[in-house]
Design a protein around this motif. Structure first.
Motif: not given
Ligand SMILES: [Zn+2]
Length: 157
Positions: A52-57
């Protein structure tokens, strides 16, 4: 930028905590314990959070894995770390093993997520020049960015 022979950078972090410049050290050994069901649940949680955070960042082109480590295997006073290989676009994030936590399972997962977000922010900054002098400043900035993003996320899941 302090790079090891194969282009890896190891950032050892105080998460959350007071900023402190910590020299890069050899990466820790991975915890050798038999995974308990709690470890397995935590690992699944962390894998989902990294995605999730990989995508957001905007780090989708990175292959990022999470491993659990015992405190003794991490540099002193650290609760997590990341090592990346920029040319290979791969990174490993270390989080504290569940057996090191004295929190409820839910609180532990929240803390682990903070470690994940914190280390991913370091990865996002990987293109900037890095030097010993700026490590403390980076640590402070990364701590506040990670915390702010998580606070927002928890208010608006
Ligand atoms: Zn850090």
């Amino acid at each position: 930028m302090r790079a090891a022979s194969i282009g890896c950078v190891w950032a050892a972090c105080l998460v959350p905590g007071l900023a402190q410049a910590i020299p890069p050290q050899a990466p820790p050994q991975i915890a050798q314990n038999q995974p308990s069901s709690q470890n397995q649940a935590a690992q699944e949680f962390l894998n989902a959070k990294v995605a999730r955070w990989r995508e957001r960042l905007g780090l989708e082109n990175w292959r990022i894995s999470v491993v659990m480590a015992h405190r003794a295997d991490l540099p002193p006073k650290t609760m997590g770390g990341i090592r990346w290989d920029k040319p290979a676009k791969s990174a490993v994030i270390w989080v504290l093993d569940p057996s090191e936590y004295r929190l409820s399972f839910r609180e532990m997962l929240d803390d682990m997520e903070l470690t994940i977000v914190h280390e991913l922010v370091h990865l996002d900054l990987a293109s900037l020049p890095r030097g010993q002098a700026s490590r403390g400043s980076e640590e402070r900035a990364v701590n506040s960015i990670a915390r702010a993003m998580l606070d927002l996320d928890r208010k608006n899941p």
